[in-house]
Design a protein around this motif. Structure first.
Motif, PDB file in Angstrom:
ATOM      1  N   SER A  64     -24.914  37.519  69.120  1.00 25.14           N
ATOM      2  CA  SER A  64     -23.599  37.994  68.679  1.00 25.14           C
ATOM      3  C   SER A  64     -22.633  36.843  68.408  1.00 25.14           C
ATOM      4  N   ASP A  65     -23.032  35.624  68.729  1.00 27.47           N
ATOM      5  CA  ASP A  65     -22.175  34.446  68.537  1.00 27.47           C
ATOM      6  C   ASP A  65     -22.527  33.770  67.213  1.00 27.47           C
ATOM      7  N   PRO A  66     -21.602  33.789  66.240  1.00 25.19           N
ATOM      8  CA  PRO A  66     -21.886  33.182  64.938  1.00 25.19           C
ATOM      9  C   PRO A  66     -22.124  31.667  65.005  1.00 25.19           C
ATOM     10  N   ALA A  67     -21.717  31.033  66.095  1.00 20.27           N
ATOM     11  CA  ALA A  67     -21.925  29.585  66.233  1.00 20.27           C
ATOM     12  C   ALA A  67     -23.409  29.233  66.265  1.00 20.27           C
ATOM     13  N   TRP A  68     -24.259  30.182  66.659  1.00 17.52           N
ATOM     14  CA  TRP A  68     -25.691  29.923  66.769  1.00 17.52           C
ATOM     15  C   TRP A  68     -26.488  30.480  65.593  1.00 17.52           C
ATOM     16  N   LYS A  69     -25.810  31.069  64.602  1.00 19.77           N
ATOM     17  CA  LYS A  69     -26.493  31.614  63.430  1.00 19.77           C
ATOM     18  C   LYS A  69     -27.211  30.487  62.688  1.00 19.77           C
ATOM     19  N   ASP A  70     -28.517  30.631  62.529  1.00 22.46           N
ATOM     20  CA  ASP A  70     -29.384  29.655  61.852  1.00 22.46           C
ATOM     21  C   ASP A  70     -29.367  28.273  62.494  1.00 22.46           C
ATOM     22  N   ALA A  71     -28.941  28.195  63.760  1.00 22.12           N
ATOM     23  CA  ALA A  71     -28.892  26.908  64.461  1.00 22.12           C
ATOM     24  C   ALA A  71     -30.299  26.387  64.731  1.00 22.12           C
ATOM     25  N   SER A  72     -30.420  25.089  64.717  1.00 20.57           N
ATOM     26  CA  SER A  72     -31.674  24.441  65.067  1.00 20.57           C
ATOM     27  C   SER A  72     -31.941  24.630  66.559  1.00 20.57           C
ATOM     28  N   ALA A  73     -33.179  24.927  66.897  1.00 21.01           N
ATOM     29  CA  ALA A  73     -33.540  25.062  68.310  1.00 21.01           C
ATOM     30  C   ALA A  73     -33.350  23.735  69.036  1.00 21.01           C
ATOM     31  N   TRP A  74     -33.465  22.628  68.309  1.00 22.49           N
ATOM     32  CA  TRP A  74     -33.212  21.318  68.921  1.00 22.49           C
ATOM     33  C   TRP A  74     -31.761  21.223  69.373  1.00 22.49           C
ATOM     34  N   ARG A  75     -30.840  21.783  68.597  1.00 20.52           N
ATOM     35  CA  ARG A  75     -29.427  21.801  68.989  1.00 20.52           C
ATOM     36  C   ARG A  75     -29.250  22.632  70.258  1.00 20.52           C
ATOM     37  N   CYS A  76     -29.920  23.771  70.322  1.00 24.81           N
ATOM     38  CA  CYS A  76     -29.856  24.622  71.512  1.00 24.81           C
ATOM     39  C   CYS A  76     -30.458  23.899  72.720  1.00 24.81           C
ATOM     40  N   LEU A  77     -31.575  23.220  72.519  1.00 23.73           N
ATOM     41  CA  LEU A  77     -32.218  22.480  73.609  1.00 23.73           C
ATOM     42  C   LEU A  77     -31.310  21.356  74.087  1.00 23.73           C
ATOM     43  N   ASP A  78     -30.708  20.623  73.163  1.00 28.73           N
ATOM     44  CA  ASP A  78     -29.789  19.547  73.524  1.00 28.73           C
ATOM     45  C   ASP A  78     -28.608  20.097  74.322  1.00 28.73           C
ATOM     46  N   THR A  79     -28.064  21.216  73.871  1.00 24.62           N
ATOM     47  CA  THR A  79     -26.953  21.853  74.585  1.00 24.62           C
ATOM     48  C   THR A  79     -27.389  22.245  75.991  1.00 24.62           C
ATOM     49  N   SER A  80     -28.593  22.785  76.124  1.00 22.75           N
ATOM     50  CA  SER A  80     -29.103  23.201  77.435  1.00 22.75           C
ATOM     51  C   SER A  80     -29.270  22.011  78.371  1.00 22.75           C
ATOM     52  N   LEU A  81     -29.843  20.933  77.847  1.00 24.15           N
ATOM     53  CA  LEU A  81     -30.104  19.761  78.680  1.00 24.15           C
ATOM     54  C   LEU A  81     -28.828  19.033  79.091  1.00 24.15           C
ATOM     55  N   ASN A  82     -27.779  19.177  78.301  1.00 20.73           N
ATOM     56  CA  ASN A  82     -26.526  18.480  78.588  1.00 20.73           C
ATOM     57  C   ASN A  82     -25.457  19.367  79.198  1.00 20.73           C
ATOM     58  N   SER A  83     -25.824  20.580  79.585  1.00 29.44           N
ATOM     59  CA  SER A  83     -24.891  21.475  80.247  1.00 29.44           C
ATOM     60  C   SER A  83     -24.763  21.087  81.721  1.00 29.44           C
ATOM     61  N   PRO A  84     -23.614  21.377  82.322  1.00 27.60           N
ATOM     62  CA  PRO A  84     -23.451  21.059  83.746  1.00 27.60           C
ATOM     63  C   PRO A  84     -24.474  21.805  84.609  1.00 27.60           C
ATOM     64  N   MET A  85     -24.973  21.124  85.621  1.00 28.34           N
ATOM     65  CA  MET A  85     -25.917  21.723  86.562  1.00 28.34           C
ATOM     66  C   MET A  85     -25.158  22.588  87.559  1.00 28.34           C
ATOM     67  N   PRO A  86     -25.764  23.677  88.013  1.00 30.19           N
ATOM     68  CA  PRO A  86     -25.137  24.461  89.085  1.00 30.19           C
ATOM     69  C   PRO A  86     -24.928  23.580  90.315  1.00 30.19           C
ATOM     70  N   ALA A  87     -23.849  23.811  91.022  1.00 29.40           N
ATOM     71  CA  ALA A  87     -23.464  22.974  92.167  1.00 29.40           C
ATOM     72  C   ALA A  87     -24.569  22.860  93.208  1.00 29.40           C
ATOM     73  N   ASP A  88     -25.320  23.938  93.443  1.00 36.40           N
ATOM     74  CA  ASP A  88     -26.364  23.893  94.483  1.00 36.40           C
ATOM     75  C   ASP A  88     -27.588  23.083  94.085  1.00 36.40           C
ATOM     76  N   LEU A  89     -27.647  22.581  92.854  1.00 37.57           N
ATOM     77  CA  LEU A  89     -28.785  21.785  92.404  1.00 37.57           C
ATOM     78  C   LEU A  89     -28.439  20.316  92.223  1.00 37.57           C
ATOM     79  N   ARG A  90     -27.186  19.952  92.405  1.00 38.35           N
ATOM     80  CA  ARG A  90     -26.798  18.550  92.203  1.00 38.35           C
ATOM     81  C   ARG A  90     -27.184  17.693  93.376  1.00 38.35           C
TER      82      ARG A  90
END
Length: 90
Positions: A64-90
């Motif tokens: 439902s988010d137009p920001a991800w329409k036709d987005a490269s999966a590499w962009r999604c993977l990069d976003t995932s890898l660079n997102s903040p970690m949950p506090a209990d995993l730091r």
């Protein structure tokens, strides 16, 4: 230790590029999806998100988010890898 399991599937359809693992594969059909439909990268992302216990790929990259329409999966993977970690995993 945390373990994540990722799974993704999309229909093959006319008029889309077939991209698996960030590589375009010459074929007359491609994978239907909101982003590029890259099932390999999407499964990896889903497994990482699952291992962190923070939902699934649909929660972080909703169709439902137009920001991800036709987005490269590499962009999604990069976003995932660079997102903040949950506090209990730091």
């Amino acid at each position: 230790m945390r373990i994540g399991v990722g799974y993704d599937s999309h229909r093959l359809v006319e008029g889309r590029r077939l991209i698996i693992g960030g590589t375009e594969i010459p074929f007359e059909k491609g994978l239907q999806g909101h982003s590029d439909g890259d099932v390999l990268c999407h499964a990896i992302i889903d497994s990482l998100i699952g291992a962190l216990g923070i939902g699934d790929i649909g929660k972080h990259f909703p169709d439902s988010d137009p920001a991800w329409k036709d987005a490269s999966a590499w962009r999604c993977l990069d976003t995932s890898l660079n997102s903040p970690m949950p506090a209990d995993l730091r």
